[in-house]
Design an enzyme around this catalytic site. Sequence first.
Site, PDB file in Angstrom:
ATOM      1  N   ASN A   1      17.931  80.372 136.863  1.00  0.00           N
ATOM      2  CA  ASN A   1      18.987  80.143 135.878  1.00  0.00           C
ATOM      3  C   ASN A   1      20.244  80.873 136.334  1.00  0.00           C
ATOM      4  O   ASN A   1      20.266  81.482 137.399  1.00  0.00           O
ATOM      5  CB  ASN A   1      18.538  80.607 134.485  1.00  0.00           C
ATOM      6  CG  ASN A   1      18.102  82.054 134.488  1.00  0.00           C
ATOM      7  OD1 ASN A   1      18.884  82.950 134.793  1.00  0.00           O
ATOM      8  ND2 ASN A   1      16.838  82.302 134.167  1.00  0.00           N
TER       9      ASN A   1
ATOM     10  N   PRO B   1       4.409  84.472 132.681  1.00  0.00           N
ATOM     11  CA  PRO B   1       4.050  85.503 131.695  1.00  0.00           C
ATOM     12  C   PRO B   1       5.191  85.754 130.717  1.00  0.00           C
ATOM     13  O   PRO B   1       6.362  85.684 131.084  1.00  0.00           O
ATOM     14  CB  PRO B   1       3.782  86.744 132.557  1.00  0.00           C
ATOM     15  CG  PRO B   1       3.547  86.236 133.935  1.00  0.00           C
ATOM     16  CD  PRO B   1       4.338  84.974 134.070  1.00  0.00           C
ATOM     17  N   ASP B   2       4.834  86.022 129.471  1.00  0.00           N
ATOM     18  CA  ASP B   2       5.812  86.408 128.454  1.00  0.00           C
ATOM     19  C   ASP B   2       5.918  87.936 128.485  1.00  0.00           C
ATOM     20  O   ASP B   2       5.120  88.646 127.874  1.00  0.00           O
ATOM     21  CB  ASP B   2       5.351  85.922 127.081  1.00  0.00           C
ATOM     22  CG  ASP B   2       6.397  86.134 126.003  1.00  0.00           C
ATOM     23  OD1 ASP B   2       7.211  87.072 126.153  1.00  0.00           O
ATOM     24  OD2 ASP B   2       6.405  85.379 125.023  1.00  0.00           O
ATOM     25  N   ILE B   3       6.903  88.443 129.218  1.00  0.00           N
ATOM     26  CA  ILE B   3       6.983  89.878 129.482  1.00  0.00           C
ATOM     27  C   ILE B   3       7.330  90.658 128.220  1.00  0.00           C
ATOM     28  O   ILE B   3       6.803  91.750 127.978  1.00  0.00           O
ATOM     29  CB  ILE B   3       8.002  90.153 130.607  1.00  0.00           C
ATOM     30  CG1 ILE B   3       7.562  89.437 131.893  1.00  0.00           C
ATOM     31  CG2 ILE B   3       8.148  91.652 130.866  1.00  0.00           C
ATOM     32  CD1 ILE B   3       8.531  89.552 133.043  1.00  0.00           C
TER      33      ILE B   3
ATOM     34  N   LYS C   1       7.773  87.426 118.860  1.00  0.00           N
ATOM     35  CA  LYS C   1       7.503  88.252 120.035  1.00  0.00           C
ATOM     36  C   LYS C   1       7.000  89.652 119.686  1.00  0.00           C
ATOM     37  O   LYS C   1       6.525  90.376 120.552  1.00  0.00           O
ATOM     38  CB  LYS C   1       8.773  88.383 120.883  1.00  0.00           C
ATOM     39  CG  LYS C   1       9.362  87.067 121.350  1.00  0.00           C
ATOM     40  CD  LYS C   1       8.484  86.380 122.362  1.00  0.00           C
ATOM     41  CE  LYS C   1       9.161  85.154 122.939  1.00  0.00           C
ATOM     42  NZ  LYS C   1       8.342  84.452 123.920  1.00  0.00           N
TER      43      LYS C   1
END
Length: 535
Positions: free
Chosen positions: A343, A438-440, A475
């Site tokens: 991005n 992965p969702d850090i 989250k």
Amino acid sequence: MSGPKILLVVGGGIAAYKACELVRLIRKGGGEVTCVLTEGGSKFITAMTLAALSENPVHTTLWDLTSEVEMGHIQLSRSADLVVVCPATADLLARMAHGIADDMATTLLLATDKPVLAVPAMNVRMWEHKATQDNVKSLIERGVHVLDPDEGPMACGEYGAGRLPEPVAVWNAVCQLLGLETMLLPAPEPELDLGAFEAPESVDTGLGGLSGSIIPRATKGKTIDLDAVELEGEYVDFEPEPLPDVPPPEVLLGNPILSRKGKAKAAPPTDPEALNHLVKGDPDAAPEVLPGDFLANPLIGQPDFAPDEAAAIDPEGPLKGRHVLVTAGPTHEPIDPVRYIANRSSGKQGYAIAAAAARLGARVTLVSGPVHLATPPGVERVNVETARQMADAVKAALPADVAVMVAAVADWRSTDEHTEKMKKRGSAPPALRLTENPDILTMVAVSDKRPKLVVGFAAETEKVVEHAKEKRKRKGADWIVANDVSGDVMGGDANLVHIITAKTVEMLPEMAKDQVAQALVERIADALVGEEADT
């Protein structure tokens, strides 16, 4: 069996059928699973099914004379490495929150000294009801890990949050909590789209809370037209125009520029003000005496040097003794040796936050994706490229007092990294199979080394505050800093942000990113001081 020992409590909901697949995954991952089936759960699946899949007896009642002579429910609650409640219905969550022990499942949940992971599944209105949210909050405060439900269509015909996460997501959450290697199932064969590729609309999975999608999930492969990745336009042969024949300049040897030996003299001064003395007449005259202030300071009158940034660090600042963990920049997910998924993040905001924290006396660890920025003074920098490398670096940097997750981590990566450049084909574009990264942020929020303050960032293009509030809950973050990136924020030097906490929404005026960083870090320092005062 050397794998983890899981005690699986199956609640009474339509999603109970997914528990069978979860048992299979646990066994496939090398684990041992013992099932406890509630009375409600037995209306949807049978004890025989679970016993066959787990290869262990299934417990359904407290009143089993053979087991309870030896206090079987106590032994069950202590023999597992982790207790998983899946699905956890609204009723089961309520009984867990209020300490009710009126059947096998709730009794062992009250008696266990092992970590507990609850995986809720229910109607969206039941999930959003304040009573359920209060129960979930109470369980979280007591150390129970809660995996937020998925969002989507439900068996009742409604749509929203409340679907049970896929079994692979639950198993990966188990692996994350136990520090095991996560399982990434192979993606199914993708369907080739021979037409123009349209990017799918982004869909929020809804995972989060205190143990959301903390690992990558295997998902259906998607097709991407890699022709769009190539540089557009046509290549044409370029023939440089021939240079005109210009004869070299004629060298006039008749008038060489030569000085006569022994006749050279010093050049006359052209700027008397630039000299500290003038020689007039007598070449042996003594020079003028320099002024006293010039002798005391030879740099008098010269412009000041640029300030030393390191000197601005206050070792006795309000963050003295604190460890602040910051992530910054994008991640690059390789497709082949030439192409990657990324991005437009520049990393400027994350670097500014790391610098501001160091100036206030913190020990700062900066986990940085690929950017072209200098390391701020007083900051320890760890360079990474991919999301998985960043997740590993963040784990290694814990524990910390504060985690500020600024990095724009790529949501997806290619399941197959090609060792050679993918070539165009005449018939159809090559298919690119993707899987989740992965969702850090969630990983940090559910970690047993969770920082006192977890701050996430949300880059939005619409409904900035609304989406940021949802992300904070999903989250499990304490704060979310939201900004509108529909303009030139990414890569720019200015930012306009909202700081969303559980109780407040504060909007900062548009300002330079280093000023945003200073304002945010000052609020972080105040929050830590306030927390100490409360304790």
